[in-house]
Design a protein around this motif. Sequence first.
Motif, short mmCIF file in Angstrom:
data_model
loop_
_atom_site.label_atom_id
_atom_site.label_comp_id
_atom_site.label_asym_id
_atom_site.label_seq_id
_atom_site.Cartn_x
_atom_site.Cartn_y
_atom_site.Cartn_z
N GLY A 14 0.87 -1.19 -0.04
CA GLY A 14 -0.15 -0.05 0.04
C GLY A 14 0.91 1.20 -0.07
O GLY A 14 0.66 2.36 -0.68
N MET A 15 1.94 1.06 0.81
CA MET A 15 2.80 2.35 0.71
C MET A 15 3.60 2.89 -0.54
O MET A 15 3.69 3.79 -0.99
CB MET A 15 4.00 1.95 1.76
N GLU A 16 3.83 1.38 -1.23
CA GLU A 16 4.43 1.48 -2.42
C GLU A 16 3.33 2.22 -3.55
O GLU A 16 3.71 2.79 -4.57
CB GLU A 16 4.88 0.26 -2.97
N ALA A 17 2.13 1.65 -3.57
CA ALA A 17 1.02 2.25 -4.34
C ALA A 17 0.85 3.63 -4.11
O ALA A 17 0.71 4.51 -5.23
CB ALA A 17 -0.16 1.40 -4.09
N PHE A 18 0.91 3.99 -2.64
CA PHE A 18 0.59 5.36 -2.53
C PHE A 18 1.63 6.44 -3.12
O PHE A 18 1.21 7.39 -3.73
CB PHE A 18 0.45 5.65 -1.11
N MET A 62 3.68 10.08 -7.29
CA MET A 62 4.79 10.59 -8.23
C MET A 62 4.16 10.56 -9.57
O MET A 62 4.51 11.36 -10.50
CB MET A 62 5.92 9.64 -8.32
N GLY A 63 3.27 9.48 -10.00
CA GLY A 63 2.89 9.35 -11.39
C GLY A 63 1.53 10.61 -11.59
O GLY A 63 1.27 10.68 -12.83
N GLN A 64 0.90 10.69 -10.49
CA GLN A 64 -0.16 11.90 -10.63
C GLN A 64 -1.41 11.44 -11.27
O GLN A 64 -2.59 12.17 -11.16
CB GLN A 64 0.29 13.16 -11.53
N THR A 65 -1.41 10.10 -11.81
CA THR A 65 -2.71 9.31 -12.13
C THR A 65 -2.53 7.98 -11.82
O THR A 65 -1.48 7.64 -11.50
CB THR A 65 -2.67 9.38 -13.69
N LEU A 66 -3.77 7.33 -11.66
CA LEU A 66 -3.67 6.09 -11.20
C LEU A 66 -3.17 5.08 -12.38
O LEU A 66 -2.53 4.20 -12.25
CB LEU A 66 -5.27 5.64 -11.09
N ALA A 96 0.18 2.77 -12.29
CA ALA A 96 0.25 1.41 -12.54
C ALA A 96 1.13 0.95 -13.65
O ALA A 96 1.82 -0.16 -13.36
CB ALA A 96 -1.41 1.05 -13.12
N GLU A 97 1.74 2.01 -14.32
CA GLU A 97 2.73 1.73 -15.24
C GLU A 97 4.10 1.55 -14.60
O GLU A 97 4.87 1.01 -14.66
CB GLU A 97 2.72 2.87 -16.15
N LEU A 98 4.43 2.57 -13.52
CA LEU A 98 5.45 2.59 -12.61
C LEU A 98 5.50 1.41 -11.92
O LEU A 98 6.61 0.80 -11.64
CB LEU A 98 5.27 3.80 -11.77
N LEU A 99 4.45 0.52 -11.38
CA LEU A 99 4.48 -0.69 -10.72
C LEU A 99 4.36 -1.82 -11.48
O LEU A 99 4.32 -2.91 -11.00
CB LEU A 99 3.44 -0.57 -9.52
N ASN A 100 4.22 -1.82 -12.90
CA ASN A 100 3.92 -2.91 -13.60
C ASN A 100 2.81 -3.41 -13.22
O ASN A 100 2.70 -4.80 -13.03
CB ASN A 100 5.16 -3.68 -13.61
N LEU A 101 1.50 -2.69 -12.85
CA LEU A 101 0.28 -3.42 -12.16
C LEU A 101 -1.08 -3.03 -12.95
O LEU A 101 -0.88 -2.08 -13.92
CB LEU A 101 0.11 -3.39 -10.80
N LYS A 135 -15.04 12.34 -9.10
CA LYS A 135 -14.96 12.44 -10.68
C LYS A 135 -14.65 14.05 -10.87
O LYS A 135 -14.98 14.93 -10.38
CB LYS A 135 -16.46 12.13 -11.15
N GLY A 136 -13.99 13.88 -12.13
CA GLY A 136 -13.70 15.23 -12.73
C GLY A 136 -12.27 15.62 -12.51
O GLY A 136 -11.68 16.70 -13.02
N LEU A 137 -11.52 15.15 -11.55
CA LEU A 137 -10.22 15.44 -11.16
C LEU A 137 -9.26 14.81 -12.32
O LEU A 137 -9.08 13.68 -12.42
CB LEU A 137 -9.81 15.15 -9.82
N LYS A 138 -8.52 15.68 -13.13
CA LYS A 138 -7.66 15.26 -14.10
C LYS A 138 -6.16 14.69 -13.41
O LYS A 138 -5.75 13.75 -13.99
CB LYS A 138 -7.35 16.55 -14.97
N ALA A 139 -5.91 15.25 -12.19
CA ALA A 139 -4.85 14.76 -11.78
C ALA A 139 -5.07 14.38 -10.10
O ALA A 139 -6.09 15.11 -9.48
CB ALA A 139 -3.80 15.71 -11.47
N ILE A 140 -4.23 13.53 -9.32
CA ILE A 140 -4.72 13.14 -8.12
C ILE A 140 -4.59 14.37 -7.06
O ILE A 140 -3.96 15.23 -7.34
CB ILE A 140 -3.57 12.19 -7.76
N ARG A 141 -5.37 14.29 -6.24
CA ARG A 141 -5.26 15.41 -5.24
C ARG A 141 -5.21 14.92 -3.82
O ARG A 141 -6.29 13.82 -3.58
CB ARG A 141 -6.45 16.34 -5.30
#
Length: 297
Positions: free
Chosen positions: A5-9, A14-18, A22-27, A52-58
């Motif tokens: 979970g820490m790794e995902a967070f 860092m990636g600013q999007t889900l 996923a690409e960074l973690l190869n998941l 919904k509607g947020l283009k980047a994570i907040r």
Amino acid sequence: MNERGMEAFTAIVMGQTLGRAAELLNLTQSAVSHRLKDLEAELGAILIDRRKGLKAIRLTPAGQDFLPLAMQWQELHGKVAGFASKVPAHALRIGSVDSMNNHILPPLFQALRENEPPVFCEVSTSNSAVLYHKIESREVDVAFVLQELHFPYVAAKPFTRERMLVLRTGRDNLPEEVRAEDLEPRFELRFPWASPYQLWHDRVWPPEEVGELSVDTLLLIRNLLRDERQWAIIPESSIPFMLERNLKVQALIPPPPDRLSYKLTHRYPKSTTVEALEILDHLITKLDFVNAYAGLL
């Protein structure tokens, strides 16, 4: 703490999007989302604003507070992983008296390094009494000493046996042997060898007649032996080192007691050192230290 979970967070931050996380973690994105939810459940707080509607994570206020801790965790986790990759499979902390470290043990250290797998060594120098205490307190894993003392948790086994010989400077035509009465005790460079030797020495040369110069390393003997009247008694293993200065060696009559050395280990060694100690014993047998100095002269 939930490492996944820490790794995902941190990947989401860092990636600013889900998708990028996923690409960074190869998941898959669902796997990343699931790991994040597990972390939030463990913390009892929502870290990412999922409206919904947020283009980047907040980050939520809780997420903002948690982010510095997560970054510290990421850095520490990387250091731990790097350290673990460098830790040798086998390692020993070895203690020894000075003369053995310099003149007897180097071939053993080399053999440990060249073994497959190698045994990485941390070597230190102390006197015999101190090394018994270090073995008993587990500060070192194995030690090589010149005295047999009795400590309840220390196992001592014979290691080497070697003659003690007279070292002198001067004439090339010195005979192969010299009698004790032909050596002037006041010109001796005295070294404090083990008790049996000291008892023998006091019988041959009365303590009140011996010289005032006592040393605690063989290097000092090598450097101080300049006068033809001077002499010292040294073990066979030190002869090659002494002859580099073109000094002369003689057998003594009556002969001193042989110098004995001992290998010390704890009676209950740590489980992490058992295999390394077995390798050490195998190499000691292979190098035949018991007979290493037979017939050196």
